[in-house]
Design an enzyme around this catalytic site. Structure first.
Site, PDB file in Angstrom:
ATOM      1  N   GLU A  37       0.871  -1.153   0.029  1.00 12.67           N
ATOM      2  CA  GLU A  37       0.002   0.048  -0.149  1.00 12.67           C
ATOM      3  C   GLU A  37       0.729   1.282  -0.269  1.00 12.67           C
ATOM      4  O   GLU A  37       1.882   1.288   0.959  1.00 12.67           O
ATOM      5  CB  GLU A  37      -0.735   0.021   1.344  1.00 12.67           C
ATOM      6  CG  GLU A  37      -2.048  -0.812   1.333  1.00 12.67           C
ATOM      7  CD  GLU A  37      -2.533  -0.740   2.651  1.00 12.67           C
ATOM      8  OE1 GLU A  37      -3.430   0.358   3.032  1.00 12.67           O
ATOM      9  OE2 GLU A  37      -2.525  -1.797   3.285  1.00 12.67           O
ATOM     10  N   ARG A 263       4.901 -13.050   9.633  1.00 12.64           N
ATOM     11  CA  ARG A 263       5.540 -11.761   9.549  1.00 12.64           C
ATOM     12  C   ARG A 263       6.754 -11.874  10.186  1.00 12.64           C
ATOM     13  O   ARG A 263       7.085 -12.354  11.299  1.00 12.64           O
ATOM     14  CB  ARG A 263       4.717 -10.760   9.549  1.00 12.64           C
ATOM     15  CG  ARG A 263       4.093 -10.388  11.006  1.00 12.64           C
ATOM     16  CD  ARG A 263       2.839  -9.442  10.941  1.00 12.64           C
ATOM     17  NE  ARG A 263       3.261  -8.096  10.790  1.00 12.64           N
ATOM     18  CZ  ARG A 263       2.436  -7.479   9.954  1.00 12.64           C
ATOM     19  NH1 ARG A 263       1.709  -8.010   8.873  1.00 12.64           N
ATOM     20  NH2 ARG A 263       2.969  -6.165   9.528  1.00 12.64           N
ATOM     21  N   LYS A 273       3.608   0.508  10.382  1.00 14.61           N
ATOM     22  CA  LYS A 273       3.781   1.920   9.841  1.00 14.61           C
ATOM     23  C   LYS A 273       3.265   3.076  10.451  1.00 14.61           C
ATOM     24  O   LYS A 273       3.777   4.106  10.444  1.00 14.61           O
ATOM     25  CB  LYS A 273       2.996   1.663   8.320  1.00 14.61           C
ATOM     26  CG  LYS A 273       4.018   1.034   7.201  1.00 14.61           C
ATOM     27  CD  LYS A 273       3.419   1.174   5.902  1.00 14.61           C
ATOM     28  CE  LYS A 273       2.473   0.247   5.637  1.00 14.61           C
ATOM     29  NZ  LYS A 273       2.065  -0.093   4.221  1.00 14.61           N
TER      30      LYS A 273
END
Ligand code: ATP
Ligand code: MG
Length: 561
Positions: A37, A263, A273
């Site tokens: 993204e 992850r 983020k």
């Protein structure tokens, strides 16, 4: 420090791809994708996904697409897009002509949505967002059907078209997939697939005022690109049934499969983020590329090489079990890489002056210094030895501790590539007690490389620079940004910031060869660590170096300066 050559660890994704290809399940094709993204800078966690997706494509002769998942019109920015493109390239990967944007598929998404409505598989709902939430039920209670769930498809289609044409306000209507309000999986309880959003999109401008939801657009983008293995992180495992529903209920050209892996989490490191953005916005760091940031631009500025990051991603492997990797694994990969590739140089980080009284005034002689101790083919350069030298303050103790074999009153050490000296005295600042000058004599028969020079045995071996051939430089000793191994788990990570994460040495002296170093070049400063020319602040003649990593794992022993 481990110098063993890493053996590629095989992992379940590699195995399943190999098996699919061997069994001809995907027409013999492999197509993966990395779908960021564009709402932030890439971090070391993304590197794991990039190395996996691009790495598998390389290994099996497939392709890996780079696709921006730009379905959220309000959070995205071209600054991020530029940085992501540059960073993926820097890591060493190439998407060829396969650069895509989810927004390229808005028209497809829209047409498939009309199809779903006509097939009675989607409906326009007039419940508000809060009502939808309240009616969804919980893990233990089924949801309730919306009163609009069974409206005629013609009515839904009409409303959906009017949603597109801009007739309604944000939130007034939403398009929902008609799946199962009592499914044990909440993602299948008639999830929203389109919402009204009167916002300008950075690519499609004002063409659209309705936007597809992530799960819907993502599955359709994969299908449109004929992705064979849609690899994502574990938090999407519960979304897989919806992903499958979308590609099975629309006439897509291809039905991709989703696979999940754990992850990356790293000790002493924040990875979200949102929190990284807070670090930047609140000024705890100087920017996204602050050398203490886990962003790839930060790591790059710190001195990390793409090779070191790829080695790290290979070493940590890929699994389905959540884990927290020690940041020392990452640091070790950098040492492994730089030990091979970084030329050796001399820098005196905290200089103190030393005078060799029996060395003739005005005299000097050239000492050959190897550019890499294990690579004679890299050649040597010359350092000038003379009467006045800089040595590092920590190589001298006026009252030596037990086991200290470097310089002290009456003690002898070898000056690397030159002579053995003996300390004959020293001077101190009467106020602070700081050593200001060291007196010494040298032994002319001990010059390195001459016959019999090592007959004169000493235990210590220190580096030095001639005062007349040394140049001032700024050296920054970066360290971990957090003093706690798990800052992401804390209520407020701000309380866990390491106050010593940056130490500036303003008086460092470096050898002449370092003045010509280019931005981003990395060296081993002998006995000190690996240092990179800062790509923002370094200027010709007044270099600024960032410590990328120490020579050994010394965390806890020498924090900060
Ligand atoms: P964040 O949680 O930091 O906001 P994100 O998942 O929202 O990250 P995306 O831009 O959507 O960020 O990520 C692009 C790809 O990178 C996704 O496929 C995602 O699964 C993967 N990814 C993100 N963070 C990690 C991580 N820590 N480890 C491995 N892969 C990751
Ligand atoms: Mg995401």
């Amino acid at each position: 420090m481990s110098n063993a050559t890493p053996t590629p660890v095989t992992h379940f994704i590699r195995n399943l791809i190999a098996d699919d290809l061997a069994q001809g399940r995907t027409q013999g094709r492999l197509a993966t994708r990395f779908p960021p993204e564009p709402n932030g800078y890439l971090h070391i966690g993304h590197a794991k996904s990039i190395c996996l997706n691009f790495g598998m494509a390389q290994e099996f002769g497939g392709v890996c697409h780079l696709r921006f998942d730009d379905t959220n019109p309000t959070k995205e920015d071209t600054e991020y897009v530029e940085s992501i493109l540059e960073t993926v390239r820097w890591l060493g990967f190439d998407w060829g002509q396969h650069l895509y944007y989810a927004s390229d598929y808005f028209e497809h998404c829209y047409r498939y949505a009309e199809g779903l409505i006509q097939a009675g598989k989607a409906y326009v709902d007039a419940l508000s967002a809060e009502e939808i939430r309240a009616w969804r039920g919980t893990l233990t209670e089924p949801g309730k059907n919306s009163p609009w769930r069974d409206r005629p498809w013609e009515e839904s289609l009409d409303l959906f078209r009017r949603m597109r044409s801009g007739e309604f306000a944000d939130g007034q209507y939403v398009l929902r997939a008609k799946i199962d309000m009592s499914s044990p999986n909440l993602n299948l309880r008639d999830p929203a697939i389109y919402r009204i959003r009167h916002a300008t999109h950075w690519r499609t401008g004002n063409t659209w005022c309705i936007y597809p939801m992530y799960d819907y657009a993502h599955a359709l983008s994969d299908a449109q690109e004929r992705i064979t293995h849609s690899i994502c992180t574990l938090e999407f495992e519960d979304h897989r049934p919806l992903y499958d529903w979308v590609v099975q209920n629309t006439p897509v050209p291809w039905q991709p499969h989703q696979y999940e892996f754990a992850r990356l989490n790293l000790t002493y490191t924040l990875m979200s983020k949102r929190k990284l953005l807070e670090l930047v916005q609140e000024g705890h760091v100087t920017g996204w590329d602050d050398p203490r940031m886990p962003t790839l631009v930060g790591l790059r500025r710190r001195g990390y090489s793409p090779q070191a990051i790829r080695l790290f991603c290979e070493r940590i492997g890929v699994s389905k079990a959540d884990s927290l990797i020690d940041v020392s694994v990452l640091e070790d990969c950098l040492r492994h890489d730089l030990n091979e590739r970084a030329p050796r140089r001399i820098a005196v980080l905290d200089p103190v002056r030393l005078i060799i009284h029996n060395y003739p005034q005005g005299n000097s002689e050239a000492c050959a210094v190897p550019n890499h101790p294990q690579k004679p083919e890299w050649g040597t350069r010359e350092l000038s030895f003379s009467r006045e030298l800089w040595i590092d303050r920590e190589d001298f103790m006026s009252a030596p501790a037990k086991g200290f074999f470097r310089l002290a009153p009456g003690a002898q050490v070898r000056l690397r590539y030159a002579y053995v000296i003996e300390c004959t005295g020293f001077e101190q600042d009467p106020q602070t007690g700081a050593v200001t000058l060291i007196h010494a004599q040298y032994f002319p028969q001990t010059r390195s490389g001459t016959p019999g020079s090592d007959a004169h045995k000493v235990k210590g071996n220190i580096h030095w620079l001639s005062v007349h051939q040394a140049h001032p430089a700024t050296v920054r000793l970066y360290d971990r940004l957090f003093k706690d191994p798990n800052p992401g788990g804390a209520e407020d990570w701000r309380t866990l910031l390491n106050p010593d994460s940056i130490g500036v040495l303003p008086h460092a002296q470096v050898e002449t060869a370092l003045l010509a170093a280019a931005h981003g070049e990395t060296f081993q400063f002998e006995r000190q660590g690996y240092f990179t020319v800062d790509r923002r602040d370094s200027l010709p003649g007044t270099p600024v170096f960032n410590r990328a990593v120490t020579l050994r794992d010394s965390w806890g022993k020498r924090v900060g300066a």
